[in-house]
Enzyme design. Structure first.
Site, PDB file in Angstrom:
ATOM      1  N   LYS A  62       0.310   4.292  -0.418  1.00  0.00           N
ATOM      2  CA  LYS A  62      -0.230   5.548   0.144  1.00  0.00           C
ATOM      3  C   LYS A  62       0.093   6.715  -0.796  1.00  0.00           C
ATOM      4  O   LYS A  62       0.109   6.518  -1.999  1.00  0.00           O
ATOM      5  CB  LYS A  62       0.291   5.765   1.568  1.00  0.00           C
ATOM      6  CG  LYS A  62       0.091   4.510   2.422  1.00  0.00           C
ATOM      7  CD  LYS A  62       0.296   4.714   3.884  1.00  0.00           C
ATOM      8  CE  LYS A  62       0.088   3.385   4.608  1.00  0.00           C
ATOM      9  NZ  LYS A  62       0.115   3.525   6.049  1.00  0.00           N
ATOM     10  N   SER A  96       2.926  -1.952  10.362  1.00  0.00           N
ATOM     11  CA  SER A  96       4.368  -2.078  10.609  1.00  0.00           C
ATOM     12  C   SER A  96       4.902  -3.489  10.349  1.00  0.00           C
ATOM     13  O   SER A  96       5.830  -3.937  11.022  1.00  0.00           O
ATOM     14  CB  SER A  96       4.716  -1.614  12.024  1.00  0.00           C
ATOM     15  OG  SER A  96       4.312  -0.264  12.207  1.00  0.00           O
ATOM     16  N   GLU A 149      -5.927  -4.447  10.392  1.00  0.00           N
ATOM     17  CA  GLU A 149      -4.888  -3.461  10.641  1.00  0.00           C
ATOM     18  C   GLU A 149      -5.201  -2.692  11.923  1.00  0.00           C
ATOM     19  O   GLU A 149      -5.961  -1.726  11.901  1.00  0.00           O
ATOM     20  CB  GLU A 149      -4.812  -2.473   9.470  1.00  0.00           C
ATOM     21  CG  GLU A 149      -4.473  -3.126   8.143  1.00  0.00           C
ATOM     22  CD  GLU A 149      -3.749  -2.159   7.220  1.00  0.00           C
ATOM     23  OE1 GLU A 149      -2.662  -2.525   6.757  1.00  0.00           O
ATOM     24  OE2 GLU A 149      -4.243  -1.057   6.980  1.00  0.00           O
ATOM     25  N   GLU A 200      -6.609   5.286   7.484  1.00  0.00           N
ATOM     26  CA  GLU A 200      -6.303   6.693   7.161  1.00  0.00           C
ATOM     27  C   GLU A 200      -7.481   7.351   6.450  1.00  0.00           C
ATOM     28  O   GLU A 200      -7.729   8.546   6.621  1.00  0.00           O
ATOM     29  CB  GLU A 200      -5.019   6.762   6.313  1.00  0.00           C
ATOM     30  CG  GLU A 200      -3.788   6.526   7.180  1.00  0.00           C
ATOM     31  CD  GLU A 200      -2.633   5.846   6.465  1.00  0.00           C
ATOM     32  OE1 GLU A 200      -2.621   5.829   5.215  1.00  0.00           O
ATOM     33  OE2 GLU A 200      -1.746   5.315   7.155  1.00  0.00           O
ATOM     34  N   ASN A 247       0.880  -1.165   0.000  1.00  0.00           N
ATOM     35  CA  ASN A 247       0.000   0.000   0.000  1.00  0.00           C
ATOM     36  C   ASN A 247       0.916   1.212   0.000  1.00  0.00           C
ATOM     37  O   ASN A 247       1.467   1.573   1.033  1.00  0.00           O
ATOM     38  CB  ASN A 247      -0.898  -0.030   1.249  1.00  0.00           C
ATOM     39  CG  ASN A 247      -1.700   1.243   1.405  1.00  0.00           C
ATOM     40  OD1 ASN A 247      -1.860   2.002   0.453  1.00  0.00           O
ATOM     41  ND2 ASN A 247      -2.204   1.488   2.606  1.00  0.00           N
ATOM     42  N   HIS A 295      -9.408   1.905   4.504  1.00  0.00           N
ATOM     43  CA  HIS A 295      -8.151   2.007   5.249  1.00  0.00           C
ATOM     44  C   HIS A 295      -8.339   2.992   6.410  1.00  0.00           C
ATOM     45  O   HIS A 295      -9.064   3.979   6.274  1.00  0.00           O
ATOM     46  CB  HIS A 295      -7.035   2.483   4.320  1.00  0.00           C
ATOM     47  CG  HIS A 295      -5.689   2.397   4.949  1.00  0.00           C
ATOM     48  ND1 HIS A 295      -5.227   3.361   5.823  1.00  0.00           N
ATOM     49  CD2 HIS A 295      -4.736   1.450   4.878  1.00  0.00           C
ATOM     50  CE1 HIS A 295      -4.032   3.006   6.246  1.00  0.00           C
ATOM     51  NE2 HIS A 295      -3.710   1.850   5.692  1.00  0.00           N
ATOM     52  N   GLY A 311       2.119   2.479  10.653  1.00  0.00           N
ATOM     53  CA  GLY A 311       3.111   3.547  10.491  1.00  0.00           C
ATOM     54  C   GLY A 311       3.781   3.965  11.784  1.00  0.00           C
ATOM     55  O   GLY A 311       4.454   4.989  11.837  1.00  0.00           O
TER      56      GLY A 311
HETATM   57  P1  PGA Z   1       2.630   0.388   7.622  1.00  0.00           P
HETATM   58  O1  PGA Z   1       1.206   0.616   6.899  1.00  0.00           O
HETATM   59  O2  PGA Z   1       3.137  -0.932   7.111  1.00  0.00           O
HETATM   60  O3  PGA Z   1       3.470   1.547   7.152  1.00  0.00           O
HETATM   61  O4  PGA Z   1       2.373   0.373   9.070  1.00  0.00           O
HETATM   62  C1  PGA Z   1       0.321  -0.439   6.738  1.00  0.00           C
HETATM   63  C2  PGA Z   1      -0.917   0.050   6.065  1.00  0.00           C
HETATM   64  O5  PGA Z   1      -1.305   1.194   6.354  1.00  0.00           O
HETATM   65  O6  PGA Z   1      -1.527  -0.647   5.257  1.00  0.00           O
END
Ligand code: PGA
Length: 258
Positions: free
Chosen positions: A15, A218, A172, A102, A13, A100, A178
């Site tokens: 982003k 992460s 998640e 976010e 992903n 997601h 993140g």
């Molecule tokens: P990350 O993001 O691996 O940077 O924690 C995962 C995601 O948001 O899908």
């Protein structure tokens, strides 16, 4: 159904990262590294809208599938700034990330809009990667299961038993995204197994056993193998570590070997 009978899926992903030339370089670097996953692990790059056509062209003939990071639920019309499922299909996109955290956190996404987007994506022939996960304080308040059960129920409302076969669920935990704070393999397994239980309630045991459930938050080259070894974790949704070919490949190889 055994874990080995389910489709293992590692999805990047990206982003809001990478211009088109940068996207081309990254995908060209990833392509030869993950070629051996073909037929064993599905490898997906979910990229910004502006990179979709580049990604489809660069990955043509390879085992990398392309995904979008969001989709609107209406077919067309006065929705400035939005992209429809048909537009994605026409470009050659196969997967789409929906809900997601976010999007939920910064863009007002709710379980209702997540559900509408999921239904629209499925109708157009896209495979949704539906994201669910609890906030830190929800975990601290011991309501993780309640939160997840509610999200699964609402996000998949009216998704038929036939259609759920084309849905991937990504667990998640919001506190792990993140942040460098990964859920422990036991914590991630516990919730992924719980998600499968909810799917069995909504559909049936056999259907629940066939759905791919990913962990995200992460996941990186160092912790992927342990997470992917869990019986109900069938793959990963990878943010930060998907932006570097080598790190992403280590995760893909962990899935190939797992
Ligand atoms: P990350 O993001 O691996 O940077 O924690 C995962 C995601 O948001 O899908």
């Amino acid at each position: 159904m055994k874990k080995s009978a389910r489709k293992a899926i590692i999805a990047g992903n990206w982003k809001m990262n990478k211009t088109r030339p940068e996207a081309k370089t990254l995908l060209e670097d990833i392509k030869p590294l993950v070629a051996n996953a073909e037929g064993n692990v599905e490898v997906i790059a979910c990229v910004p809208f502006t990179n979709l056509e580049t990604a489809v062209n660069v990955t043509a003939g390879s085992n990398i599938k392309v995904g979008a990071e969001n989709v609107h639920f209406e077919k067309s019309g006065a929705y400035t700034g939005e992209i429809s499922a048909d537009m994605l299909v026409e470009v050659g996109v196969e997967y789409v990330v929906i809900g997601h955290s976010e999007r939920r956190q910064y863009f007002g996404e709710t379980d209702e809009t997540v559900n509408k987007r999921t239904l629209a994506a499925l109708e157009a022939g896209l495979k949704p990667i539906v994201c669910v996960g609890e906030l830190k304080w929800e975990r601290e308040c011991n309501i993780t299961e309640e939160v997840i059960a509610r999200q699964i129920k609402l996000d998949l409302w009216k998704v038929s038993k036939e259609a759920i076969k084309n849905v991937v669920i990504a667990y998640e935990p919001v506190w792990a995204i993140g942040t460098g704070l990964t859920a422990s393999p036991e914590q991630a397994q516990e919730v992924c197994a719980f998600i499968r239980k909810q799917l069995a309630k909504l559909y049936d045991e056999e259907t629940a056993e066939s759905v791919t459930i990913q962990y995200g938050g992460s996941m990186n080259a160092a912790n992927a193998a342990e997470l992917l070894a869990q019986p109900d974790i069938d793959g990963g949704l990878i943010g930060g570590a998907s932006l570097k070919a080598d790190a992403f490949n280590v995760i893909v190889q962990a899935a190939v070997n797992g």
